[in-house]
Scaffold this motif. Structure first.
Motif, PDB file in Angstrom:
ATOM      1  N   ILE A  79      -4.383  13.485 -11.177  1.00  0.00           N
ATOM      2  CA  ILE A  79      -3.762  13.004 -10.233  1.00  0.00           C
ATOM      3  C   ILE A  79      -3.205  13.441  -8.999  1.00  0.00           C
ATOM      4  CG2 ILE A  79      -1.581  11.885 -10.302  1.00  0.00           C
ATOM      5  CD1 ILE A  79      -1.895  10.665 -12.277  1.00  0.00           C
ATOM      6  N   GLY A  80      -3.468  13.325  -7.729  1.00  0.00           N
ATOM      7  CA  GLY A  80      -3.497  13.967  -6.649  1.00  0.00           C
ATOM      8  C   GLY A  80      -2.066  14.396  -6.232  1.00  0.00           C
ATOM      9  N   ASP A  81      -1.391  15.110  -5.883  1.00  0.00           N
ATOM     10  CA  ASP A  81      -0.332  15.585  -4.850  1.00  0.00           C
ATOM     11  C   ASP A  81       0.882  14.273  -4.677  1.00  0.00           C
ATOM     12  OD1 ASP A  81      -0.598  17.989  -5.001  1.00  0.00           O
ATOM     13  OD2 ASP A  81      -1.270  18.570  -2.485  1.00  0.00           O
ATOM     14  N   GLU A  82       2.465  14.037  -4.867  1.00  0.00           N
ATOM     15  CA  GLU A  82       3.358  12.908  -4.767  1.00  0.00           C
ATOM     16  C   GLU A  82       2.075  11.876  -5.251  1.00  0.00           C
ATOM     17  OE1 GLU A  82       4.463  13.423  -1.133  1.00  0.00           O
ATOM     18  OE2 GLU A  82       3.758  15.078  -0.852  1.00  0.00           O
ATOM     19  N   SER A  83       1.503  12.120  -6.078  1.00  0.00           N
ATOM     20  CA  SER A  83       1.164   9.746  -6.434  1.00  0.00           C
ATOM     21  C   SER A  83       1.879   9.294  -7.826  1.00  0.00           C
ATOM     22  CB  SER A  83      -0.138  10.251  -7.051  1.00  0.00           C
ATOM     23  OG  SER A  83      -0.859   9.939  -5.967  1.00  0.00           O
ATOM     24  N   LYS A  84       2.238   8.640  -7.503  1.00  0.00           N
ATOM     25  CA  LYS A  84       3.462   7.666  -8.949  1.00  0.00           C
ATOM     26  C   LYS A  84       2.919   7.149  -9.258  1.00  0.00           C
ATOM     27  CE  LYS A  84       7.300   7.224  -5.113  1.00  0.00           C
ATOM     28  NZ  LYS A  84       7.923   6.835  -5.121  1.00  0.00           N
ATOM     29  N   VAL A  85       2.952   6.883 -11.035  1.00  0.00           N
ATOM     30  CA  VAL A  85       2.442   6.198 -12.014  1.00  0.00           C
ATOM     31  C   VAL A  85       3.472   5.835 -12.401  1.00  0.00           C
ATOM     32  CG1 VAL A  85       0.813   6.340 -14.227  1.00  0.00           C
ATOM     33  CG2 VAL A  85       0.662   8.026 -12.296  1.00  0.00           C
ATOM     34  N   GLY A  86       2.928   4.078 -12.829  1.00  0.00           N
ATOM     35  CA  GLY A  86       4.307   3.640 -13.915  1.00  0.00           C
ATOM     36  C   GLY A  86       3.785   3.450 -15.121  1.00  0.00           C
ATOM     37  N   ALA A  87       4.710   2.882 -16.040  1.00  0.00           N
ATOM     38  CA  ALA A  87       4.927   3.102 -17.637  1.00  0.00           C
ATOM     39  C   ALA A  87       3.367   2.501 -17.463  1.00  0.00           C
ATOM     40  CB  ALA A  87       6.113   1.871 -18.179  1.00  0.00           C
ATOM     41  N   PHE A  88       3.137   2.166 -19.465  1.00  0.00           N
ATOM     42  CA  PHE A  88       1.942   1.740 -19.767  1.00  0.00           C
ATOM     43  C   PHE A  88       0.975   1.806 -18.972  1.00  0.00           C
ATOM     44  CE2 PHE A  88       5.902  -0.564 -20.665  1.00  0.00           C
ATOM     45  CZ  PHE A  88       6.083   0.351 -22.329  1.00  0.00           C
ATOM     46  N   VAL A  89       0.428   2.876 -18.180  1.00  0.00           N
ATOM     47  CA  VAL A  89      -0.589   3.099 -17.949  1.00  0.00           C
ATOM     48  C   VAL A  89      -1.387   4.151 -18.782  1.00  0.00           C
ATOM     49  CG1 VAL A  89      -1.413   4.200 -15.418  1.00  0.00           C
ATOM     50  CG2 VAL A  89       0.590   2.513 -14.875  1.00  0.00           C
ATOM     51  N   GLU A  90      -2.985   3.095 -18.473  1.00  0.00           N
ATOM     52  CA  GLU A  90      -4.112   4.801 -19.349  1.00  0.00           C
ATOM     53  C   GLU A  90      -4.813   4.695 -18.399  1.00  0.00           C
ATOM     54  OE1 GLU A  90      -5.604   3.391 -22.689  1.00  0.00           O
ATOM     55  OE2 GLU A  90      -7.472   4.576 -22.780  1.00  0.00           O
ATOM     56  N   MET A  91      -5.240   6.626 -18.063  1.00  0.00           N
ATOM     57  CA  MET A  91      -6.288   6.621 -17.671  1.00  0.00           C
ATOM     58  C   MET A  91      -7.184   7.524 -17.902  1.00  0.00           C
ATOM     59  SD  MET A  91      -4.512   8.239 -14.299  1.00  0.00           S
ATOM     60  CE  MET A  91      -2.755   7.290 -12.593  1.00  0.00           C
ATOM     61  N   GLN A  92      -8.681   6.961 -18.336  1.00  0.00           N
ATOM     62  CA  GLN A  92      -9.429   8.026 -18.614  1.00  0.00           C
ATOM     63  C   GLN A  92     -10.356   9.210 -17.999  1.00  0.00           C
ATOM     64  OE1 GLN A  92     -12.005   4.688 -19.443  1.00  0.00           O
ATOM     65  NE2 GLN A  92     -10.921   4.820 -22.095  1.00  0.00           N
ATOM     66  N   LYS A  93     -10.404   9.775 -19.082  1.00  0.00           N
ATOM     67  CA  LYS A  93     -11.519  11.244 -18.705  1.00  0.00           C
ATOM     68  C   LYS A  93     -11.609  11.067 -17.584  1.00  0.00           C
ATOM     69  CE  LYS A  93     -15.066  11.365 -22.326  1.00  0.00           C
ATOM     70  NZ  LYS A  93     -15.781  10.892 -21.854  1.00  0.00           N
ATOM     71  N   GLY A  94     -12.427  12.041 -16.866  1.00  0.00           N
ATOM     72  CA  GLY A  94     -12.930  12.138 -15.582  1.00  0.00           C
ATOM     73  C   GLY A  94     -12.963  11.358 -14.185  1.00  0.00           C
ATOM     74  N   VAL A  95     -11.086  10.298 -14.485  1.00  0.00           N
ATOM     75  CA  VAL A  95     -10.754   9.204 -13.219  1.00  0.00           C
ATOM     76  C   VAL A  95     -10.217  10.123 -12.641  1.00  0.00           C
ATOM     77  CG1 VAL A  95      -8.850   7.711 -12.777  1.00  0.00           C
ATOM     78  CG2 VAL A  95     -10.121   7.294 -14.916  1.00  0.00           C
ATOM     79  N   ARG A  96     -10.373  10.167 -11.194  1.00  0.00           N
ATOM     80  CA  ARG A  96      -9.903  11.194 -10.416  1.00  0.00           C
ATOM     81  C   ARG A  96      -8.625  10.141  -9.748  1.00  0.00           C
ATOM     82  NH1 ARG A  96     -10.157  12.712  -4.518  1.00  0.00           N
ATOM     83  NH2 ARG A  96     -11.811  11.082  -4.268  1.00  0.00           N
ATOM     84  N   VAL A  97      -7.356  10.293  -9.313  1.00  0.00           N
ATOM     85  CA  VAL A  97      -6.913   9.825  -8.591  1.00  0.00           C
ATOM     86  C   VAL A  97      -6.222  10.733  -7.244  1.00  0.00           C
ATOM     87  CG1 VAL A  97      -4.762   8.736  -8.265  1.00  0.00           C
ATOM     88  CG2 VAL A  97      -5.238   7.704 -10.167  1.00  0.00           C
ATOM     89  N   GLY A  98      -6.312  10.523  -6.169  1.00  0.00           N
ATOM     90  CA  GLY A  98      -5.724  10.821  -4.701  1.00  0.00           C
ATOM     91  C   GLY A  98      -4.178  11.647  -4.784  1.00  0.00           C
ATOM     92  N   ALA A  99      -3.874  11.810  -3.131  1.00  0.00           N
ATOM     93  CA  ALA A  99      -2.978  12.164  -3.272  1.00  0.00           C
ATOM     94  C   ALA A  99      -2.034  10.640  -2.795  1.00  0.00           C
ATOM     95  CB  ALA A  99      -2.453  12.933  -2.192  1.00  0.00           C
ATOM     96  N   ARG A 100      -1.050  10.619  -2.782  1.00  0.00           N
ATOM     97  CA  ARG A 100       0.199   9.779  -2.352  1.00  0.00           C
ATOM     98  C   ARG A 100      -0.227   8.533  -2.517  1.00  0.00           C
ATOM     99  NH1 ARG A 100      -1.244  13.703   0.785  1.00  0.00           N
ATOM    100  NH2 ARG A 100      -2.427  12.144   1.818  1.00  0.00           N
ATOM    101  N   CYS A 101      -1.033   8.072  -3.501  1.00  0.00           N
ATOM    102  CA  CYS A 101      -1.556   7.032  -4.175  1.00  0.00           C
ATOM    103  C   CYS A 101      -0.160   6.010  -5.541  1.00  0.00           C
ATOM    104  CB  CYS A 101      -2.174   7.024  -5.347  1.00  0.00           C
ATOM    105  SG  CYS A 101      -3.693   7.791  -4.247  1.00  0.00           S
ATOM    106  N   LYS A 102      -0.046   4.759  -5.635  1.00  0.00           N
ATOM    107  CA  LYS A 102       0.724   4.002  -6.418  1.00  0.00           C
ATOM    108  C   LYS A 102       0.234   3.766  -7.216  1.00  0.00           C
ATOM    109  CE  LYS A 102       5.148   3.632  -3.769  1.00  0.00           C
ATOM    110  NZ  LYS A 102       6.137   2.992  -2.581  1.00  0.00           N
ATOM    111  N   VAL A 103       0.357   3.882  -8.369  1.00  0.00           N
ATOM    112  CA  VAL A 103      -0.569   2.944  -9.487  1.00  0.00           C
ATOM    113  C   VAL A 103       0.837   3.014 -10.713  1.00  0.00           C
ATOM    114  CG1 VAL A 103      -1.788   3.414 -12.084  1.00  0.00           C
ATOM    115  CG2 VAL A 103      -2.008   5.057 -10.103  1.00  0.00           C
ATOM    116  N   SER A 104       0.410   0.645 -10.283  1.00  0.00           N
ATOM    117  CA  SER A 104       1.779   0.334 -10.870  1.00  0.00           C
ATOM    118  C   SER A 104       1.934   0.221 -12.478  1.00  0.00           C
ATOM    119  CB  SER A 104       2.088  -0.592 -10.444  1.00  0.00           C
ATOM    120  OG  SER A 104       1.969  -0.411  -8.947  1.00  0.00           O
ATOM    121  N   SER A 105       3.110  -0.369 -13.647  1.00  0.00           N
ATOM    122  CA  SER A 105       2.470  -0.443 -14.458  1.00  0.00           C
ATOM    123  C   SER A 105       1.546  -1.156 -14.744  1.00  0.00           C
ATOM    124  CB  SER A 105       3.990  -0.931 -14.728  1.00  0.00           C
ATOM    125  OG  SER A 105       4.400  -2.284 -14.024  1.00  0.00           O
TER     126      SER A 105
END
Ligand SMILES: CC(C)(COP(=O)(O)OP(=O)(O)OC[C@H]1O[C@@H](n2cnc3c(N)ncnc32)[C@H](O)[C@@H]1OP(=O)(O)O)[C@@H](O)C(=O)NCCC(=O)NCCS
Length: 168
Positions: A42-68
Motif C-alpha cells: 500500500i503506497g504512501d498516505e493511502s487510507k484503508v477502512g475497516a473490514f477490508v481484505e487485500m490478498q497477496k500480490g495486490v498493489r495499491v498506489g499512493a494517496r488512495c482511499k479504500v473504503s470499508s
C-alpha cells in the motif's frame, strides 16, 4: 467452535496485518485489528477502512482511499489516487470451482489468476463488482452497484448491470 486447519480460531496467531505487507509512509489503517491484509503493498498516505481484505500480490498506489468492507483479490493492481468505495468486490477467476474433477479441493495449481488494472485517479462506487481481466482507465468513474464486465475508457463514467457507458 470455529476451527480452521484443526487449530481453534482462538489459538491462531491474531495478525490481521501480516508481516509480509509493505506499507508506505503515512498509510492510515483505521481499524488495524479489523482488516485482513497479507502479501500486499500500500503506497504512501493511502487510507484503508475497516473490514477490508487485500490478498497477496495486490498493489495499491499512493494517496488512495479504500473504503470499508472492500475485497481486493490477488491479481489486482491499483495505481495512485484511486478511490475505492464501500463493499467493492474484485474478482480474479471467471469460472471458479471449489474442487478439481476428482472431487478434491482445488489448489493454486488448478486455476489461474486473471489480472485487473485500475489506472490513476479512477473512482469505483460503493457496491461495485469488478469482473476479472478488465482495465479501468485513468480518471474513470464507476457507478455505485455497477457490475463491470468490460474495459472502461479513461475519463468515462459507467453504471448499471452490466455497466454501460453514461458519458465520456
Ligand atoms: C454514476 C454516478 C457517478 C452518476 O452521477 P451523475 O452523473 O450525477 O448522474 P445522475 O445522478 O444525474 O443520474 C443520471 C441517470 O443515471 C442513473 N444513475 C445514476 N447513478 C446510477 C448508478 N450507480 N447505477 C445505475 N444508474 C444510475 C440515474 O437514475 C439517472 O437516470 P434517469 O435519468 O433515468 O433518472 C453516480 O450516480 C454514482 O453512482 N456515484 C458513485 C457514488 C458512490 O458510490 N460513492 C461512494 C462513497 S459514499
Amino acid at each position: 467452535m470455529c476451527v480452521e486447519g484443526n487449530v481453534p480460531a482462538c489459538e491462531r496467531i491474531n495478525m490481521p496485518i501480516n508481516h509480509d505487507v509493505t506499507l508506505g509512509t503515512g498509510v492510515r489503517i483505521f481499524q488495524p485489528d479489523l482488516v485482513n491484509l497479507y502479501g500486499c503493498s500500500i503506497g504512501d498516505e493511502s487510507k484503508v477502512g475497516a473490514f477490508v481484505e487485500m490478498q497477496k500480490g495486490v498493489r495499491v498506489g499512493a494517496r488512495c482511499k479504500v473504503s470499508s468492507h472492500t475485497f481486493i483479490c490477488e491479481g489486482v493492481d491499483i495505481e495512485d489516487e484511486v478511490f475505492v468505495g464501500h463493499g467493492v468486490v474484485f474478482i480474479n477467476d471467471r469460472t471458479p470451482r471449489a474442487t478439481a474433477e476428482d472431487g478434491s479441493l482445488q489448489t493454486e495449481a488448478d486455476w489461474k489468476v486473471v489480472a485487473t488494472k485500475v489506472h490513476r485517479r479512477a473512482s469505483i462506487g460503493s457496491g461495485a463488482v469488478i469482473l476479472c481481466g478488465v482495465t479501468i482507465g485513468e480518471g474513470a468513474m464507476i457507478g455505485a452497484g455497477a457490475v463491470v464486465t468490460h474495459d472502461v475508457p479513461a475519463g468515462a463514467t459507467v453504471a448499471g448491470v452490466p455497466a454501460r457507458l453514461m458519458r465520456r
